[in-house]
Each structure stands twice: as structure tokens, then as C-alpha cells.
Write a protein that holds these residues in place. Structure first.
Motif, PDB file in Angstrom:
ATOM      1  N   VAL A  60       0.801  -1.193  -0.107  1.00  0.00           N
ATOM      2  CA  VAL A  60      -0.038   0.129   0.243  1.00  0.00           C
ATOM      3  C   VAL A  60       0.794   1.223  -0.029  1.00  0.00           C
ATOM      4  N   THR A  77       3.598   7.140   9.422  1.00  0.00           N
ATOM      5  CA  THR A  77       2.373   6.868  10.371  1.00  0.00           C
ATOM      6  C   THR A  77       1.241   6.467   9.629  1.00  0.00           C
ATOM      7  N   VAL A  78       0.809   5.258  10.244  1.00  0.00           N
ATOM      8  CA  VAL A  78      -0.180   4.240   9.442  1.00  0.00           C
ATOM      9  C   VAL A  78      -1.450   4.269  10.250  1.00  0.00           C
ATOM     10  N   ARG A  79      -2.690   4.394   9.709  1.00  0.00           N
ATOM     11  CA  ARG A  79      -3.906   4.203  10.330  1.00  0.00           C
ATOM     12  C   ARG A  79      -4.203   2.644   9.968  1.00  0.00           C
ATOM     13  N   GLY A  82      -7.477  -1.902   7.080  1.00  0.00           N
ATOM     14  CA  GLY A  82      -7.713  -2.984   6.328  1.00  0.00           C
ATOM     15  C   GLY A  82      -6.599  -3.961   6.273  1.00  0.00           C
ATOM     16  N   THR A  85      -2.826  -2.219   6.029  1.00  0.00           N
ATOM     17  CA  THR A  85      -2.520  -1.173   6.922  1.00  0.00           C
ATOM     18  C   THR A  85      -2.512  -2.084   8.512  1.00  0.00           C
ATOM     19  N   ALA A  86      -3.336  -3.201   8.657  1.00  0.00           N
ATOM     20  CA  ALA A  86      -3.212  -3.413   9.948  1.00  0.00           C
ATOM     21  C   ALA A  86      -1.923  -4.372  10.352  1.00  0.00           C
ATOM     22  N   PRO A 128       1.238  13.174   6.429  1.00  0.00           N
ATOM     23  CA  PRO A 128       1.771  13.564   5.144  1.00  0.00           C
ATOM     24  C   PRO A 128       2.298  14.889   5.147  1.00  0.00           C
ATOM     25  N   ASN A 241      -6.834   4.817  -4.962  1.00  0.00           N
ATOM     26  CA  ASN A 241      -6.460   3.643  -4.938  1.00  0.00           C
ATOM     27  C   ASN A 241      -5.294   3.396  -5.630  1.00  0.00           C
TER      28      ASN A 241
HETATM   29  C1  LIG Z   1      -0.191   8.854  -1.811  1.00  0.00           C
HETATM   30  C2  LIG Z   1      -1.013   8.344  -0.588  1.00  0.00           C
HETATM   31  C3  LIG Z   1      -0.454   8.315   0.502  1.00  0.00           C
HETATM   32  C4  LIG Z   1      -1.196   7.613   1.863  1.00  0.00           C
HETATM   33  N1  LIG Z   1      -0.400   7.829   3.110  1.00  0.00           N
HETATM   34  C5  LIG Z   1      -1.090   7.360   3.990  1.00  0.00           C
HETATM   35  C6  LIG Z   1      -0.313   7.539   5.443  1.00  0.00           C
HETATM   36  O1  LIG Z   1       0.577   8.325   5.415  1.00  0.00           O
HETATM   37  N2  LIG Z   1      -1.092   7.102   6.304  1.00  0.00           N
HETATM   38  C7  LIG Z   1      -1.981   5.991   6.353  1.00  0.00           C
HETATM   39  O2  LIG Z   1      -2.451   5.459   7.304  1.00  0.00           O
HETATM   40  N3  LIG Z   1      -2.760   5.933   5.131  1.00  0.00           N
HETATM   41  C8  LIG Z   1      -2.233   6.489   4.213  1.00  0.00           C
HETATM   42  N4  LIG Z   1      -2.956   6.243   2.520  1.00  0.00           N
HETATM   43  C9  LIG Z   1      -3.815   5.516   2.690  1.00  0.00           C
HETATM   44  C10 LIG Z   1      -3.570   3.953   2.441  1.00  0.00           C
HETATM   45  O3  LIG Z   1      -2.668   3.604   1.346  1.00  0.00           O
HETATM   46  C11 LIG Z   1      -4.779   3.086   2.825  1.00  0.00           C
HETATM   47  O4  LIG Z   1      -5.361   3.262   4.017  1.00  0.00           O
HETATM   48  C12 LIG Z   1      -4.493   1.675   2.422  1.00  0.00           C
HETATM   49  O5  LIG Z   1      -4.306   1.379   1.025  1.00  0.00           O
HETATM   50  C13 LIG Z   1      -5.726   0.890   2.821  1.00  0.00           C
HETATM   51  O6  LIG Z   1      -5.210  -0.597   2.490  1.00  0.00           O
HETATM   52  P1  LIG Z   1      -5.593  -1.806   3.306  1.00  0.00           P
HETATM   53  O7  LIG Z   1      -5.438  -3.204   2.802  1.00  0.00           O
HETATM   54  O8  LIG Z   1      -5.171  -1.635   4.878  1.00  0.00           O
HETATM   55  O9  LIG Z   1      -7.011  -1.454   3.272  1.00  0.00           O
HETATM   56  P2  LIG Z   1      -8.351  -1.974   2.378  1.00  0.00           P
HETATM   57  O10 LIG Z   1      -9.124  -3.100   2.903  1.00  0.00           O
HETATM   58  O11 LIG Z   1      -7.671  -1.983   0.891  1.00  0.00           O
HETATM   59  O12 LIG Z   1      -9.259  -0.599   2.302  1.00  0.00           O
HETATM   60  C14 LIG Z   1      -9.734  -0.321   3.614  1.00  0.00           C
HETATM   61  C15 LIG Z   1     -10.471   0.908   3.351  1.00  0.00           C
HETATM   62  O13 LIG Z   1      -9.476   2.072   2.883  1.00  0.00           O
HETATM   63  C16 LIG Z   1      -9.813   2.440   1.307  1.00  0.00           C
HETATM   64  N5  LIG Z   1      -8.607   2.564   0.957  1.00  0.00           N
HETATM   65  C17 LIG Z   1      -7.943   1.532   0.166  1.00  0.00           C
HETATM   66  N6  LIG Z   1      -6.877   2.129  -0.420  1.00  0.00           N
HETATM   67  C18 LIG Z   1      -7.095   3.472  -0.323  1.00  0.00           C
HETATM   68  C19 LIG Z   1      -6.185   4.478  -0.731  1.00  0.00           C
HETATM   69  N7  LIG Z   1      -4.947   4.494  -1.437  1.00  0.00           N
HETATM   70  N8  LIG Z   1      -6.626   5.729  -0.527  1.00  0.00           N
HETATM   71  C20 LIG Z   1      -7.767   5.960   0.262  1.00  0.00           C
HETATM   72  N9  LIG Z   1      -8.564   4.974   0.931  1.00  0.00           N
HETATM   73  C21 LIG Z   1      -8.302   3.669   0.481  1.00  0.00           C
HETATM   74  C22 LIG Z   1     -10.896   1.274   0.925  1.00  0.00           C
HETATM   75  O14 LIG Z   1     -11.827   1.887   0.113  1.00  0.00           O
HETATM   76  C23 LIG Z   1     -11.475   0.983   2.343  1.00  0.00           C
HETATM   77  O15 LIG Z   1     -12.551   1.725   2.641  1.00  0.00           O
HETATM   78  C24 LIG Z   1      -2.038   6.984   1.569  1.00  0.00           C
HETATM   79  C25 LIG Z   1      -2.628   6.736   0.355  1.00  0.00           C
HETATM   80  C26 LIG Z   1      -2.259   7.321  -0.783  1.00  0.00           C
HETATM   81  C27 LIG Z   1      -2.774   7.244  -2.333  1.00  0.00           C
END
Ligand SMILES: Cc1cc2nc3c(=O)[nH]c(=O)nc-3n(C[C@H](O)[C@H](O)[C@H](O)COP(=O)(O)OP(=O)(O)OC[C@H]3O[C@@H](n4cnc5c(N)ncnc54)[C@H](O)[C@@H]3O)c2cc1C
Length: 280
Positions: A60, A77-79, A82, A85-86, A128, A241
Motif C-alpha cells: 500500500v 504513520t499508519v492508520r 484494512g 495497513t493492519a 503527510p 487506490n
Molecule cells: C499517496 C497516498 C499516501 C497515503 N498515505 C497514508 C499515510 O500516511 N497513512 C495512512 O494510514 N494511510 C495512507 N494512505 C492510505 C492507505 O494507502 C490506505 O489506507 C491503504 O491502501 C488501505 O489498504 P488496506 O489493505 O489496509 O485496506 P483495504 O481493505 O484495501 O481498504 C480499507 C478501506 O480503505 C480504503 N482505501 C484503500 N486504499 C485506499 C487508498 N489508497 N486511499 C484511500 N482509501 C483507500 C478502501 O476503500 C476501504 O474503505 C495513503 C494513500 C495514498 C494514495
């Protein structure tokens, strides 16, 4: 396989980073410090991200939240929202995460020298923006007023609370608001754009860096424009995404742009025509 035949880390080949330390920020958010595999740390600009994965749980995009002016571990820093991220948040010190990057266009911290700079964050959006804040404060004398307007859902969801005090003492005017709170909260209650009306800055020479949920960003930019800030001086970091991070797969397409290549930081005036199209 002989060592010479092994793929070297690069944009398409992840490098192993070991978790050096881990700090819980809120109930679902952790900051991890990751040690690079060699002596050399990762050089990055504020606002850039990496593609990161814990073994078997998917890769991710996560922004770098560390200090761009300091060599050392890579900070994220990660939330946990899903699977991927978990798994990253669960990684214990010593465990290895795979990292590619850094990628993306950064916050234009040098371009806005001479301006009043408003850094406006909602929720995890402060992560960010943290490298940009640190870069602005490192050259404090080059800017006019520096303001951080930061909103969270509730007081227990706020990030970097101890650091906010230090930033204040270094010349950042900090205003924090939460959507809802109990009687123990003595600060502002309400959405982030409301903080703009109370803030003191010169709209004619102001630039803004905005990061948060998309709806928060739209309202924030609307309020900034009403206050007289030009959309050409407003920058937002977009999340879509994303899969490859290197402009090959097209998953993060936004209009004719790719967020991984042309963003995540965009000038709002370049972006707004695409955001008017529903579901784009
Ligand atoms: C350029 C960029 C920078 C990011 N920076 C951070 C960060 O610093 N910290 C952080 O915690 N997260 C960040 N994110 C978001 C992080 O990438 C998503 O939370 C992650 O992809 C979710 O993946 P998952 O497999 O844990 O959850 P999934 O099961 O894939 O998704 C869980 C939920 O998150 C949503 N989601 C999935 N991917 C994304 C995405 N790329 N953007 C927004 N929503 C998404 C889905 O629609 C769903 O509702 C960033 C995203 C981008 C594009």
C-alpha cells in the motif's frame, strides 16, 4: 541463485527495512521507524510516499512522516483500516517490511517562500504534512506567518499532540478543532474550515497545503477562496487506490493524470476541473 543475479532494490524491487521502533498515536494509528538495509537512509522530499508491505498482506502507499532534514530511519504513520495497513501496524520491532520508493510530487516548500503558509490537516492527513511543517520551521525566517489548522473527529484521535506544543514554540501558530468532544475539551469544536475564518493571514500573499478526507479538502478550499486565496496558491494531496506507484498500472488515474506520478500533491487549480466530475 548467485548474488549477482539477485534483483537490486529499485522502483520495482522492494528493499527490506526492519522495524526499529514503534509508537502508538491513537487507538488505530501507529508511527513506525524503519531502519534501511544499508548505511544509506532514504532521501525524500516532504509529501512523498513509499509503497510498503508486510509479508503476505499486500502493498500500500503510505506517506513519509519523518523529518526530511535528518538522516536516519524512515518514518511512517499508519492508520489500520484494512488487511495491509493492519499488518504493517502489527509489525513488531525487528520484523522486516518491504519498501519501494520514495515516489510522487512533493509539497512546494521552497516555491512558497515569502508567503504566509497555512497548513491545513484533517485526521491522518497531518502525517503527510508533518515533513512539510518540519521543513518550513527549519527555515522559519523565509516565510511570513506559518499556521497549522488541524481538525480531528475527537480529542483522542489527534496525532502528534506533544509535538504541537514544540512547533508552537518554534513559530507555528497552531489551532486545533474537533468534531465532537466531552466537557473536558476546552478547545474549538467544529469542522476545520471554520478555523480559517478565525485565522490571521494575508490572503493576497498566502499559500495553503491541505490534506485530509476529500470532502474536507473541498470545503476547506472553498472557504480559502472565499477568504481571497487564489486556487493557484493552494495545494492538496490526493489519495486514490494505487497499485504500482510508478505510473505503469493506471489504478490511481485522476482525469488525465496519475496520482502516483503527477501527485499526490497537486496545485488545486490543476485539479478542480476533474473533481467536479462525480465518481472520477
Ligand atoms: C499517496 C497516498 C499516501 C497515503 N498515505 C497514508 C499515510 O500516511 N497513512 C495512512 O494510514 N494511510 C495512507 N494512505 C492510505 C492507505 O494507502 C490506505 O489506507 C491503504 O491502501 C488501505 O489498504 P488496506 O489493505 O489496509 O485496506 P483495504 O481493505 O484495501 O481498504 C480499507 C478501506 O480503505 C480504503 N482505501 C484503500 N486504499 C485506499 C487508498 N489508497 N486511499 C484511500 N482509501 C483507500 C478502501 O476503500 C476501504 O474503505 C495513503 C494513500 C495514498 C494514495
Amino acid at each position: 541463485m548467485p548474488a549477482s543475479a539477485e534483483a537490486q532494490p529499485g522502483p520495482m524491487v522492494p528493499a527490506p527495512f526492519a522495524v526499529a521502533s514503534k509508537r502508538q498515536e491513537t487507538a488505530d494509528t501507529w508511527t513506525l521507524e524503519l531502519s534501511p538495509p544499508g548505511e544509506q537512509g532514504m532521501n525524500f522530499a516532504p509529501g512523498q510516499f513509499t509503497m510498503i508491505s508486510a509479508f503476505g498482506a499486500g502493498e500500500v502507499p503510505i506517506s513519509i512522516s519523518g523529518d526530511p532534514g535528518r538522516a536516519g530511519p524512515l518514518v511512517h504513520t499508519v492508520r489500520a483500516v484494512g488487511l495491509a495497513t493492519a499488518a504493517i501496524c502489527r509489525a513488531a520491532p525487528g520484523e522486516v517490511l518491504e519498501v519501494r520508493g520514495p515516489f510522487g510530487r512533493p509539497w512546494p516548500v521552497s516555491e512558497v517562500e515569502g508567503s504566509d503558509v497555512l497548513v491545513i490537516a484533517g485526521g491522518i492527513g497531518l502525517a503527510p504534512l508533518r515533513p512539510a511543517i518540519l521543513a518550513l520551521l527549519a527555515r522559519r525566517e523565509r516565510y511570513g506567518r506559518l499556521l497549522l489548522l488541524y481538525g480531528g473527529r475527537s480529542p483522542d484521535q489527534l496525532l502528534f499532540t506533544e509535538e504541537l506544543e514544540r512547533w508552537r514554540s518554534e513559530g507555528l501558530e497552531v489551532a486545533v478543532s474537533v468534531d465532537s468532544a466531552g466537557p473536558e475539551w476546552l478547545g474549538h469544536v467544529g469542522v476545520v474550515p471554520r478555523l480559517i475564518a478565525r485565522a490571521s493571514f494575508d490572503p493576497a500573499r498566502a499559500a495553503a497545503f491541505v490534506c485530509g478526507p476529500e470532502v474536507m479538502m473541498r470545503f476547506t478550499v472553498g472557504t480559502l477562496r472565499q477568504a481571497g486565496v487564489d486556487a493557484g496558491n493552494v495545494y492538496g494531496s490526493m489519495e486514490r487506490n494505487m497499485q504500482c506507484g510508478i505510473a505503469h498500472c493506471g489504478h490511481c488515474q485522476l482525469g488525465p493524470t496519475l496520482v502516483c506520478r503527477d501527485g499526490p500533491v497537486y496545485r488545486w487549480s490543476e485539479l478542480e476541473r476533474w473533481l467536479r466530475i462525480r465518481e472520477l
